[in-house]
Design a protein around this motif. Structure first.
Motif, PDB file in Angstrom:
ATOM      1  N   SER A 186     -18.192  21.854   5.315  1.00 51.28           N
ATOM      2  CA  SER A 186     -17.451  20.903   5.022  1.00 51.28           C
ATOM      3  C   SER A 186     -16.967  20.143   6.235  1.00 51.28           C
ATOM      4  O   SER A 186     -16.793  18.926   6.330  1.00 51.28           O
ATOM      5  N   TRP A 213     -23.637  17.656   4.451  1.00 52.39           N
ATOM      6  CA  TRP A 213     -24.405  16.747   3.571  1.00 52.39           C
ATOM      7  C   TRP A 213     -24.486  15.152   3.799  1.00 52.39           C
ATOM      8  O   TRP A 213     -25.468  14.508   3.821  1.00 52.39           O
ATOM      9  N   GLN A 214     -23.284  14.864   4.141  1.00 51.92           N
ATOM     10  CA  GLN A 214     -23.265  13.249   4.728  1.00 51.92           C
ATOM     11  C   GLN A 214     -24.236  12.801   5.765  1.00 51.92           C
ATOM     12  O   GLN A 214     -24.706  11.911   5.814  1.00 51.92           O
ATOM     13  N   THR A 263     -28.702  19.577   1.081  1.00 57.61           N
ATOM     14  CA  THR A 263     -27.618  20.613   0.345  1.00 57.61           C
ATOM     15  C   THR A 263     -27.917  22.174   0.608  1.00 57.61           C
ATOM     16  O   THR A 263     -29.185  22.590   0.400  1.00 57.61           O
ATOM     17  N   LEU A 275     -28.018  25.700  -0.020  1.00 64.64           N
ATOM     18  CA  LEU A 275     -28.286  26.478  -1.462  1.00 64.64           C
ATOM     19  C   LEU A 275     -27.812  27.842  -1.005  1.00 64.64           C
ATOM     20  O   LEU A 275     -27.284  28.782  -2.028  1.00 64.64           O
ATOM     21  N   SER A 326     -24.902  29.933  -3.112  1.00 63.88           N
ATOM     22  CA  SER A 326     -23.880  29.004  -3.424  1.00 63.88           C
ATOM     23  C   SER A 326     -22.776  29.123  -2.577  1.00 63.88           C
ATOM     24  O   SER A 326     -21.494  29.495  -3.034  1.00 63.88           O
ATOM     25  N   PRO A 353     -18.587  24.405   0.326  1.00 62.51           N
ATOM     26  CA  PRO A 353     -18.201  23.873   1.521  1.00 62.51           C
ATOM     27  C   PRO A 353     -17.667  24.351   2.421  1.00 62.51           C
ATOM     28  O   PRO A 353     -17.490  23.911   3.685  1.00 62.51           O
ATOM     29  N   PHE A 380     -31.814  25.321   2.543  1.00 61.38           N
ATOM     30  CA  PHE A 380     -31.403  24.072   1.950  1.00 61.38           C
ATOM     31  C   PHE A 380     -32.566  23.118   1.531  1.00 61.38           C
ATOM     32  O   PHE A 380     -33.573  23.635   1.668  1.00 61.38           O
ATOM     33  N   SER A 419     -33.860  19.646   0.982  1.00 58.36           N
ATOM     34  CA  SER A 419     -33.841  18.265   1.526  1.00 58.36           C
ATOM     35  C   SER A 419     -34.151  17.179   0.637  1.00 58.36           C
ATOM     36  O   SER A 419     -35.266  17.262  -0.102  1.00 58.36           O
ATOM     37  N   GLN A 420     -33.495  15.851   0.703  1.00 58.49           N
ATOM     38  CA  GLN A 420     -34.062  14.884  -0.121  1.00 58.49           C
ATOM     39  C   GLN A 420     -35.565  14.353   0.262  1.00 58.49           C
ATOM     40  O   GLN A 420     -36.220  13.888  -0.629  1.00 58.49           O
TER      41      GLN A 420
END
Length: 212
Positions: free
Chosen positions: A155, A160-161, A166, A168, A179, A182, A194, A196-197
């Motif tokens: 976090s 993520w930003q 994400t 995992l 899980s 943050p 992770f 990725s998009q």
């Protein structure tokens, strides 16, 4: 296997009988001073043993709702005490219902977490198998002493930003933390799994190890 929640509180039969008699008093069906059934009659009416009937009457006597003397039967003593007894019972029923619903909710959440962990394990295993077949599509990155965000939380660095990925799970000391959330801290020798998009790890690597 789904775990059943065994939290339904079963009220003993003698307590049920005491509650029913008190309800009849509070509703005005039985009047103060009125003589109702003898213990043997109560046992017969409710289809219980004489001992069960005796215990029911004892509750009402202890609460001063009725009086009971040998040979005189059961006599109604107090309307107010009967009303208070029913109110207390109603409050207990409300608490028991809330408790039951809460435990059921916890059980559902636990089942969902178990399912999520299974899915994560399957995803990690599938990712490792896929990478063994296609080395150009990595889904993990190792944290070394050169990482710009060593000992910081996910976090805190806005992972993520900045990466669109994400986290995992985290592999640490031979274990997999699923899980992680943050507030997970990036430690040296961690392996970050992770998603990725754009199905690429390049952006994540560039963020964790920027070119100076």
């Amino acid at each position: 296997m789904e775990e059943k929640v065994k939290n339904k509180i079963s009220i003993p039969r003698y307590q049920q009988i005491a509650i029913e008699i008190a309800s009849r008093i509070s509703s005005g069906q039985y009047k103060v001073g009125e003589k109702i059934y003898a213990r043997s009659s109560i046992a017969s009416q409710y289809g219980v043993s004489s001992e069960t009937a005796r215990r029911a009457i004892c509750i009402l006597c202890d609460l001063e709702i009725v009086t009971s003397e040998k040979g005189s039967g059961v006599i109604i003593k107090s309307y107010e005490n009967a009303v208070n007894f029913i109110k207390q019972y109603s409050k207990r029923q409300t608490i028991d219902t809330i408790k039951e619903n809460l435990l059921k909710s916890i059980a559902r959440q636990q089942k969902e977490m178990d399912t999520l962990n299974e899915c994560l394990s399957d995803l990690i295993a599938a990712s490792e198998h896929f990478r063994s077949m296609n080395p150009f599509m990595p889904f993990e990155v190792k944290i070394t002493s050169e990482c710009s965000y060593l000992n910081k939380t996910v976090s805190e660095i806005q992972f993520w930003q900045h990466t669109g990925a994400t986290v995992l799970a985290i592999g640490r000391n031979g274990n997999v933390i699923k899980s992680p959330g943050p507030y997970a801290i990036l430690l040296e020798n961690d392996i970050i799994y992770f998603l990725s998009q754009d199905d690429s790890s390049q952006r994540v690597k560039e963020f964790l190890y920027p070119i100076k």
